[in-house]
Design an enzyme around this catalytic site. Structure first.
Site, PDB file in Angstrom:
ATOM      1  N   ASP A 106       0.833  -1.205   0.000  1.00  0.00           N
ATOM      2  CA  ASP A 106       0.000   0.000   0.000  1.00  0.00           C
ATOM      3  C   ASP A 106       0.864   1.250   0.000  1.00  0.00           C
ATOM      4  O   ASP A 106       2.047   1.203   0.330  1.00  0.00           O
ATOM      5  CB  ASP A 106      -0.857   0.024   1.279  1.00  0.00           C
TER       6      ASP A 106
ATOM      7  N   LYS B 234      -3.986   2.976  -2.854  1.00  0.00           N
ATOM      8  CA  LYS B 234      -4.824   3.132  -1.680  1.00  0.00           C
ATOM      9  C   LYS B 234      -4.457   4.409  -0.939  1.00  0.00           C
ATOM     10  O   LYS B 234      -4.109   4.412   0.227  1.00  0.00           O
ATOM     11  CB  LYS B 234      -4.671   1.949  -0.726  1.00  0.00           C
TER      12      LYS B 234
ATOM     13  N   GLY C  68       0.373  -0.776   9.478  1.00  0.00           N
ATOM     14  CA  GLY C  68      -0.173  -1.138  10.784  1.00  0.00           C
ATOM     15  C   GLY C  68      -0.395  -2.630  10.890  1.00  0.00           C
ATOM     16  O   GLY C  68       0.458  -3.441  10.540  1.00  0.00           O
TER      17      GLY C  68
ATOM     18  N   ALA D 133      -1.692   1.543  14.124  1.00  0.00           N
ATOM     19  CA  ALA D 133      -1.397   2.973  14.287  1.00  0.00           C
ATOM     20  C   ALA D 133      -1.829   3.505  15.659  1.00  0.00           C
ATOM     21  O   ALA D 133      -1.155   4.362  16.237  1.00  0.00           O
ATOM     22  CB  ALA D 133      -2.067   3.773  13.178  1.00  0.00           C
TER      23      ALA D 133
ATOM     24  N   MET E 183      -8.484   7.199  10.075  1.00  0.00           N
ATOM     25  CA  MET E 183      -8.994   7.935   8.910  1.00  0.00           C
ATOM     26  C   MET E 183      -9.980   9.004   9.352  1.00  0.00           C
ATOM     27  O   MET E 183     -10.966   9.258   8.678  1.00  0.00           O
ATOM     28  CB  MET E 183      -9.680   6.965   7.924  1.00  0.00           C
TER      29      MET E 183
HETATM   30  N1  SAH Z   1      -4.145  -1.190   9.112  1.00  0.00           N
HETATM   31  C1  SAH Z   1      -3.739   0.128   9.572  1.00  0.00           C
HETATM   32  C2  SAH Z   1      -4.797   1.171   9.362  1.00  0.00           C
HETATM   33  C3  SAH Z   1      -5.072   1.462   7.924  1.00  0.00           C
HETATM   34  S1  SAH Z   1      -6.259   2.727   7.712  1.00  0.00           S
HETATM   35  C4  SAH Z   1      -3.325   0.044  11.041  1.00  0.00           C
HETATM   36  O1  SAH Z   1      -3.550  -0.989  11.687  1.00  0.00           O
HETATM   37  O2  SAH Z   1      -2.745   1.006  11.530  1.00  0.00           O
HETATM   38  C5  SAH Z   1      -5.276   4.156   7.495  1.00  0.00           C
HETATM   39  C6  SAH Z   1      -5.346   5.046   8.707  1.00  0.00           C
HETATM   40  O3  SAH Z   1      -4.491   4.561   9.715  1.00  0.00           O
HETATM   41  C7  SAH Z   1      -4.881   6.468   8.457  1.00  0.00           C
HETATM   42  O4  SAH Z   1      -5.891   7.262   7.917  1.00  0.00           O
HETATM   43  C8  SAH Z   1      -4.537   6.905   9.860  1.00  0.00           C
HETATM   44  O5  SAH Z   1      -5.694   7.232  10.576  1.00  0.00           O
HETATM   45  C9  SAH Z   1      -3.986   5.635  10.463  1.00  0.00           C
HETATM   46  N2  SAH Z   1      -2.515   5.601  10.386  1.00  0.00           N
HETATM   47  C10 SAH Z   1      -1.727   4.720   9.723  1.00  0.00           C
HETATM   48  N3  SAH Z   1      -0.430   4.985   9.947  1.00  0.00           N
HETATM   49  C11 SAH Z   1      -0.372   6.030  10.780  1.00  0.00           C
HETATM   50  C12 SAH Z   1       0.666   6.788  11.372  1.00  0.00           C
HETATM   51  N4  SAH Z   1       1.953   6.474  11.159  1.00  0.00           N
HETATM   52  N5  SAH Z   1       0.336   7.814  12.176  1.00  0.00           N
HETATM   53  C13 SAH Z   1      -0.951   8.137  12.400  1.00  0.00           C
HETATM   54  N6  SAH Z   1      -1.970   7.464  11.862  1.00  0.00           N
HETATM   55  C14 SAH Z   1      -1.702   6.428  11.064  1.00  0.00           C
END
Ligand code: SAH
Length: 482
Positions: free
Chosen positions: A253, A275, A307, A337, A388
């Site tokens: 992604d 994405k 994440g 995250a 998000m």
């Molecule tokens: N699977 C991922 C989430 C994907 S959705 C997880 O478990 O983290 C994408 C959202 O994740 C972003 O819009 C944001 O809200 C969050 N996100 C992902 N990486 C981030 C980061 N380094 N810092 C803050 N928010 C993050």
């Protein structure tokens, strides 16, 4: 001119010691260290000391090593395959070394390289596989560092895999020499048998190896849905790292940083699938189809998601497509995250007496008339992590306040959690709508709401409401998966 390769003054060999005696003279720390090292083999330890330290005594009791509780004499070394002079006393160690040499037994004297016939390596033990690291005594610290690095690279189940491999050696000899046999072993060590051993399913691994042996079909592919963590390379799991190094193809992604994708095998094919809001990217259906196609081609694929793959990662759809197509897959968790954001803020997601539940949400389900369940949980004290959430910040704040959550409830926002570029903001629920209008936030943003947020460390954070923009910010980096 090519540089000449320096010659080794100590040549590494693996010595047979099963059932043989190994003598260690000494009762202190150095003797214990050698006893522990040699104790990783099936040699019979013979420890000669009248003054064993408590830890060495405990080691002897626990391992059944032979303890000769007498003043040292040369006869104690007789019949040993190796001797260690580890008394820490120069005169005694020298005597032991001389006796050993006279008896024709190779000797190692701790910290006295001039008395040594052999050096002991730093050892990565995955019996029957062993990796021995030697520096000819030049850098024991370097050797330990290399040991640590190699240890992390290798699966803990490598030994079990090698043992299984040994049991198939005879059968594999009956395969046609050359390509056929090579392919069998490649598929054995990188395919279904290896994966089953990794999962602790030894009988399944055996069956998979038999299947490889009898079928001439090319091995089927495998897809690992791997959590890449929030962005920092060192928040990747060891398993994720290992799979990246074995992958034929990496499908990733946009939120996964280049530095992590670059940790993959150098000749792996890399397929970005986007994405990211506003960027050209493949649809979820196209991604599903791509994974199925790669699996059918027999590829080992790492599907890297930011994440954790099972948190707002649409992994459910990808797994369903793979299941329907009969393609093997596994899931490797990652640091989500919300956890990275909480760590960056030293924010307790659960706090004794304040909050005992945690909600992961997107806030994108607020459109309807009825309040979603998570909002009810927020009102009853749960800590809420909003993924998000930037483009719906005002809606989230408005609906929660309307439903009865105090506008003074603490809110923490982290952009680029875990990365050097991270920014932290704090404020209250009443300030949250300002998030939508900030054009200066271009990275992914995590919002955490709840009374537990008050326990965070706000030292390095900026006030959320200080900065107000009239224009509506683009939400370029906001992931759009749900
Ligand atoms: N699977 C991922 C989430 C994907 S959705 C997880 O478990 O983290 C994408 C959202 O994740 C972003 O819009 C944001 O809200 C969050 N996100 C992902 N990486 C981030 C980061 N380094 N810092 C803050 N928010 C993050």
């Amino acid at each position: 001119m090519p540089q000449a390769i320096a010659k080794l003054n100590a040549f590494p060999v693996f010595m047979r010691v099963e059932g043989e005696a190994v003598a260690i003279v000494g009762g202190g720390e150095a003797a214990l260290a050698k006893a522990r090292l040699v104790g990783q083999s099936s040699a019979v330890l013979r420890i000669i000391t009248q003054a064993p330290e408590a830890e060495l005594l405990a080691f002897i009791a626990a391992t059944g090593a032979i303890h000769i509780d007498a003043a040292y004499e040369a006869a104690h070394l007789e019949g040993a395959a190796l001797v260690f002079a580890a008394s820490g006393e120069e005169v005694l160690d020298r005597r032991v070394a001389e006796d050993a040499r006279r008896l024709g037994i190779p000797v190692n004297a701790v910290d006295r390289p001039e008395l040594c016939d052999f050096f002991t390596p730093a050892l990565v033990n995955r019996a029957p596989v062993a990796i021995a690291i030697g520096t000819e005594g030049a850098g024991p610290v370097l050797a330990q560092m290399l040991r640590g690095r190699i240890d992390r690279m290798l699966s803990p189940s490598l030994g079990a895999l090698a043992t299984l491999a040994a049991s198939f050696r005879g059968a594999a000899e009956r395969l046609p020499n050359g390509t056929g046999r090579r392919r069998f072993w490649r598929d054995f060590f990188a395919g279904a048998p290896a994966r089953a051993v990794e999962a602790g399913e030894l009988s399944q691994a055996h069956d998979a190896a038999v299947e490889l042996l009898v079928s001439n079909a090319p091995s089927s592919g495998h897809i690992a849905l791997v959590g890449a963590g929030p962005g920092a390379e060192d928040l990747l799991t060891l398993r994720a790292h290992r799979l990246l190094m074995e992958a034929d193809v990496i499908v990733h992604d946009a939120l996964v940083p280049e530095a992590i994708v670059a940790m993959g095998r150098r000749d792996a094919e890399r397929l970005p699938v986007g994405k990211r809001k506003g960027c050209h990217s493949k649809s979820q259906e196209e991604i599903n189809a791509l994974l199925v196609e790669l699996g059918r081609e027999g590829k080992r694929v790492v599907r890297l998601k930011s994440g954790d793959p099972l948190v707002f990662g649409r992994a459910g759809e990808e797994m369903a497509a793979l299941r329907d197509a009969g393609i093997a897959y596994e899931v490797v968790p990652g640091v989500t995250a919300a956890f990275a954001a909480a760590a960056d803020f030293e924010l307790p997601l659960t706090l004794r007496g304040v909050s005992s539940s945690l909600v992961f949400t997107t806030g994108h389900d607020l459109k309807g008339n009825s309040l979603p369940d998570w909002a009810k949980l927020a009102i009853s004290g749960a800590t809420v992590a909003v993924y998000m959430g930037r483009s719906v910040a005002a809606e989230v704040a408005g609906r929660l306040i309307e439903a009865g959550l105090s506008p003074d409830t603490a809110v923490a926002v982290v952009e680029n959690a875990s990365l050097g570029t991270r920014r932290r903001f704090h404020g209250t629920l009443a300030d949250l709508p300002s998030l939508e209008a900030r054009a200066d936030l271009t990275g992914p943003v995590m919002t955490i709401i709840g009374d537990a947020v008050a326990g965070a460390n706000f030292d390095r954070s900026e006030p959320l409401a200080a900065h107000r923009h009239e224009d509506t910010a683009s939400v370029a980096a906001e992931g759009v998966e749900q």
